[in-house]
Design a protein around this motif. Structure first.
Motif, PDB file in Angstrom:
ATOM      1  N   UNK A  28      -1.151  13.895  -7.072  1.00  0.00           N
ATOM      2  CA  UNK A  28      -0.253  14.968  -6.642  1.00  0.00           C
ATOM      3  C   UNK A  28       0.806  14.453  -5.669  1.00  0.00           C
ATOM      4  N   UNK A  29       0.408  13.534  -4.805  1.00  0.00           N
ATOM      5  CA  UNK A  29       1.352  12.925  -3.862  1.00  0.00           C
ATOM      6  C   UNK A  29       2.424  12.136  -4.627  1.00  0.00           C
ATOM      7  N   UNK A  30       1.994  11.335  -5.600  1.00  0.00           N
ATOM      8  CA  UNK A  30       2.946  10.550  -6.396  1.00  0.00           C
ATOM      9  C   UNK A  30       3.826  11.446  -7.259  1.00  0.00           C
ATOM     10  N   UNK A  31       3.267  12.533  -7.785  1.00  0.00           N
ATOM     11  CA  UNK A  31       4.055  13.465  -8.596  1.00  0.00           C
ATOM     12  C   UNK A  31       5.156  14.097  -7.751  1.00  0.00           C
ATOM     13  N   UNK A  32       4.819  14.526  -6.556  1.00  0.00           N
ATOM     14  CA  UNK A  32       5.823  15.119  -5.663  1.00  0.00           C
ATOM     15  C   UNK A  32       6.908  14.092  -5.345  1.00  0.00           C
ATOM     16  N   UNK A  33       6.505  12.840  -5.145  1.00  0.00           N
ATOM     17  CA  UNK A  33       7.470  11.785  -4.867  1.00  0.00           C
ATOM     18  C   UNK A  33       8.405  11.573  -6.056  1.00  0.00           C
ATOM     19  N   UNK A  34       7.847  11.430  -7.255  1.00  0.00           N
ATOM     20  CA  UNK A  34       8.660  11.216  -8.456  1.00  0.00           C
ATOM     21  C   UNK A  34       9.621  12.385  -8.658  1.00  0.00           C
ATOM     22  N   UNK A  35       9.141  13.592  -8.438  1.00  0.00           N
ATOM     23  CA  UNK A  35      10.003  14.770  -8.594  1.00  0.00           C
ATOM     24  C   UNK A  35      11.129  14.806  -7.567  1.00  0.00           C
ATOM     25  N   UNK A  36      10.967  14.107  -6.450  1.00  0.00           N
ATOM     26  CA  UNK A  36      11.985  14.125  -5.389  1.00  0.00           C
ATOM     27  C   UNK A  36      13.023  13.009  -5.532  1.00  0.00           C
ATOM     28  N   UNK A  37      12.786  12.030  -6.420  1.00  0.00           N
ATOM     29  CA  UNK A  37      13.702  10.899  -6.570  1.00  0.00           C
ATOM     30  C   UNK A  37      14.726  11.226  -7.655  1.00  0.00           C
ATOM     31  N   UNK A  71      13.146 -15.076  -8.675  1.00  0.00           N
ATOM     32  CA  UNK A  71      11.819 -14.769  -9.212  1.00  0.00           C
ATOM     33  C   UNK A  71      11.975 -14.043 -10.550  1.00  0.00           C
ATOM     34  N   UNK A  72      11.013 -14.224 -11.467  1.00  0.00           N
ATOM     35  CA  UNK A  72      11.065 -13.468 -12.719  1.00  0.00           C
ATOM     36  C   UNK A  72      10.966 -11.971 -12.431  1.00  0.00           C
ATOM     37  N   UNK A  73      11.719 -11.177 -13.150  1.00  0.00           N
ATOM     38  CA  UNK A  73      11.713  -9.727 -12.940  1.00  0.00           C
ATOM     39  C   UNK A  73      10.621  -9.049 -13.743  1.00  0.00           C
ATOM     40  N   UNK A  74       9.382  -9.166 -13.299  1.00  0.00           N
ATOM     41  CA  UNK A  74       8.261  -8.615 -14.043  1.00  0.00           C
ATOM     42  C   UNK A  74       7.798  -7.263 -13.521  1.00  0.00           C
ATOM     43  N   UNK A  75       8.251  -6.880 -12.328  1.00  0.00           N
ATOM     44  CA  UNK A  75       7.827  -5.621 -11.727  1.00  0.00           C
ATOM     45  C   UNK A  75       9.043  -4.795 -11.327  1.00  0.00           C
ATOM     46  N   UNK A  76       8.856  -3.491 -11.282  1.00  0.00           N
ATOM     47  CA  UNK A  76       9.881  -2.561 -10.831  1.00  0.00           C
ATOM     48  C   UNK A  76       9.336  -1.905  -9.569  1.00  0.00           C
ATOM     49  N   UNK A  77      10.026  -2.106  -8.458  1.00  0.00           N
ATOM     50  CA  UNK A  77       9.561  -1.563  -7.175  1.00  0.00           C
ATOM     51  C   UNK A  77      10.345  -0.314  -6.816  1.00  0.00           C
ATOM     52  N   UNK A  78       9.639   0.647  -6.245  1.00  0.00           N
ATOM     53  CA  UNK A  78      10.244   1.865  -5.714  1.00  0.00           C
ATOM     54  C   UNK A  78       9.692   2.037  -4.308  1.00  0.00           C
ATOM     55  N   UNK A  95      20.080  -2.501   3.914  1.00  0.00           N
ATOM     56  CA  UNK A  95      18.734  -1.966   3.924  1.00  0.00           C
ATOM     57  C   UNK A  95      18.615  -0.945   2.800  1.00  0.00           C
ATOM     58  N   UNK A  96      17.416  -0.859   2.250  1.00  0.00           N
ATOM     59  CA  UNK A  96      17.154   0.151   1.242  1.00  0.00           C
ATOM     60  C   UNK A  96      15.988   1.019   1.723  1.00  0.00           C
ATOM     61  N   UNK A  97      16.017   2.260   1.294  1.00  0.00           N
ATOM     62  CA  UNK A  97      15.092   3.267   1.826  1.00  0.00           C
ATOM     63  C   UNK A  97      14.311   3.962   0.706  1.00  0.00           C
ATOM     64  N   UNK A  98      13.487   4.904   1.109  1.00  0.00           N
ATOM     65  CA  UNK A  98      12.657   5.681   0.194  1.00  0.00           C
ATOM     66  C   UNK A  98      13.449   6.134  -1.028  1.00  0.00           C
ATOM     67  N   UNK A  99      12.830   5.951  -2.184  1.00  0.00           N
ATOM     68  CA  UNK A  99      13.427   6.431  -3.442  1.00  0.00           C
ATOM     69  C   UNK A  99      14.353   5.447  -4.064  1.00  0.00           C
TER      70      UNK A  99
END
Length: 99
Positions: A28-37, A71-78, A95-99
């Protein structure tokens, strides 16, 4: 044991219930986060659900390198929480921030 020991135990049903409760809370925490990005707003609900199923949280400490140029681009970070600095050499580009 070799010395006096205190041992706690929990039955299987309560353990599974506790793990399920933790997983539901994180979902639920991750869902709320995804919905806010904003970038995820273009995804269908099914695509967002698929994204939630593969999310893995990682925590990093201050000063820890996450990705190094080349570095190889094997992961996607948020960024879910906190701030990251983009460096070129020893110079902070931005600097980069949340989302």
């Amino acid at each position: 044991t070799i010395e006096k020991t205190t041992l706690w135990g929990i039955d299987r049903q309560r353990f599974r219930s506790a793990v399920q409760s933790i997983n539901e809370r994180k979902y639920l925490e991750n869902k709320a986060f995804v919905d806010s990005v904003p970038i995820f707003s273009m995804l269908t609900p099914e695509q967002r659900e698929n994204l939630l199923q593969v999310f893995v949280s990682q925590e990093f400490t201050n000063g820890q390198k996450i990705v190094v140029e080349g570095d190889p681009g094997e992961l996607f970070y948020i960024i879910k929480e906190g701030t990251a600095a983009l460096l070129q050499g020893n110079l902070e580009e931005r600097k980069i921030y949340k989302g």
